[in-house]
Enzyme design. Structure first.
Site, mmCIF file in Angstrom:
data_model
loop_
_atom_site.group_PDB
_atom_site.id
_atom_site.type_symbol
_atom_site.label_atom_id
_atom_site.label_comp_id
_atom_site.label_asym_id
_atom_site.label_seq_id
_atom_site.Cartn_x
_atom_site.Cartn_y
_atom_site.Cartn_z
ATOM 1 C CB CYS A 112 -0.868 -0.149 1.157
ATOM 2 S SG CYS A 112 -1.774 -1.394 1.141
ATOM 3 C CG HIS A 250 -3.254 3.038 1.966
ATOM 4 N ND1 HIS A 250 -3.984 2.541 0.571
ATOM 5 C CD2 HIS A 250 -3.345 1.862 2.588
ATOM 6 C CE1 HIS A 250 -4.299 1.349 0.869
ATOM 7 N NE2 HIS A 250 -3.985 0.900 2.143
ATOM 8 C CG ASN A 280 -6.960 -1.515 1.264
ATOM 9 O OD1 ASN A 280 -6.280 -0.956 0.223
ATOM 10 N ND2 ASN A 280 -6.556 -1.779 2.051
#
Ligand code: ACO
Length: 323
Positions: A112, A250, A280
């Site tokens: 990420c 993020h 996500n």
């Protein structure tokens, strides 16, 4: 001193949007459970595109909008943990599709934080005068490493690509960065283990390679290390939090970013959030958010913005940029 300026922002999301109610037909979950704990209401899931397809679409839009010739691109970097292949790299596949024949191309694996790591590498090449123009992408098809029978993970992850064009400039751009890794905590979030099946291999057989996560460890890690990293960037540049137009973090979980905002004593309104409709997307999340913000007219010349990624590795990193 040469600066690295971000000059284009685009994204490609698969057309299929899967809602929480849709997922409740696959696993024992509910819209209430997912949305109250994560902020996610829907996510885009690929039906036919791989990571390279999403990247090629994004890079094509970037070049077209900016009017850059393919031959003028010196470098392509893709931050991804879900490449189509181990080799060729996703970046090489983008090069081939778009005819960026003069570009040096490679992928970066930092989960990420992949987009921040990729941007950081592009910045160094630009500052060393090796590269003038680069395409930096963050992209995932996490749906291919998700266990669709595991309700603790399949409700979180999604697919998508985002990217930016970066160019050598005289002012603004990437002003400062604070980037870290802690491999000792890597087991909190693992994915993609590849079993060795050679006829001589005697090692233990492991998992099927799907995402496995200790959610509470990740929550604690992110809410401890990210505020520290953002504070380090602000302190080292003498920039006040009030001078930051947006914090683009993020998108792992809305509650993580809300807690980070509270720890920094910054209004949540300054924390851009799109996790409700993207889920996500790991390395894709920051550039997807930037592209969405650009489309809404939220990114203005001269604005100072904080970008911060955190995730598997463990890895995390923050950048201060001026548009
Ligand atoms: N639907 C319904 N119930 C569920 C679901 C679901 N989708 N998932 C888990 N549960 C149940 C569990 O089985 C458990 O039930 P039990 O008490 O009967 O055993 C209960 O809910 C609580 O489970 P926990 O895992 O303890 O849930 P928690 O409150 O910690 O929330 C979450 C899980 C949202 C993942 C949380 O840990 C979190 O926010 N972690 C941050 C990590 C994160 O967001 N990671 C994203 C990827 S990593 C990254 O991008 C950096």
């Amino acid at each position: 001193m040469i600066k690295t300026k971000l000059v284009g922002f685009e994204r490609v999301l698969p057309s299929l949007s899967v809602t929480n109610d849709d997922l409740a037909k696959l696993v024992d979950t509910s819209d209430e459970w997912i949305s109250s704990r994560t902020g996610i209401r829907a996510r885009h899931i690929t039906t036919d595109q791989n990571t390279s397809d999403l990247c090629i679409g994004t890079a094509k839009k970037l070049l077209e909008k900016a009017g850059w010739e393919s031959e003028s691109v010196d470098m392509i970097i893709v931050g991804t943990v879900t490449p189509d292949y181990s080799t060729p790299s996703t970046a090489c596949m983008v090069q081939a599709a778009l005819g960026c024949v003069n570009a040096m191309c490679f992928d970066i694996s930092a989960a990420c934080s992949g987009f921040i790591y990729s941007l950081s590498v592009a910045d160094k090449f630009i500052k060393s005068k090796t590269v003038k123009r680069a395409i930096v992408l963050g992209a995932e098809t996490l749906s291919k490493i998700t266990d669709w029978t595991d309700r603790t993970t399949c409700v979180l992850f999604a697919d998508g690509a985002g990217g930016v064009l970066v160019e050598a400039a005289d002012e603004g751009g990437i002003l400062y960065e604070d980037i870290h890794s802690d491999g000792s905590k890597g087991s909190s979030l693992v994915a993609g283990y590849r079993q060795n099946e050679n006829p001589y291999y005697k090692g233990e057989a492991k998992s099927r390679g799907y995402i496995e996560m200790n959610g509470r460890d990740i929550f604690a890690f992110a809410t401890r290390m990210v505020p520290r990293s953002i504070k380090a960037v602000l302190e080292n540049t003498d920039v006040g939090a009030d001078e930051i137009k947006y914090f683009v973090l993020h998108q792992a979980n809305k509650r993580i970013n809300e807690l980070i905002a509270r720890k920094l004593k910054v209004s949540e309104d300054k924390f851009y959030s799109n996790i409700d409709h993207t889920g996500n997307t790991s390395g894709g999340s920051i550039p997807i958010a930037l592209a969405e913000m650009n489309e809404k007219g939220l990114l203005k010349k001269g604005d100072k913005i904080i970008l911060s990624g955190f995730g598997g590795g463990l890895t995390w990193g923050t950048m201060l940029i001026e548009l």
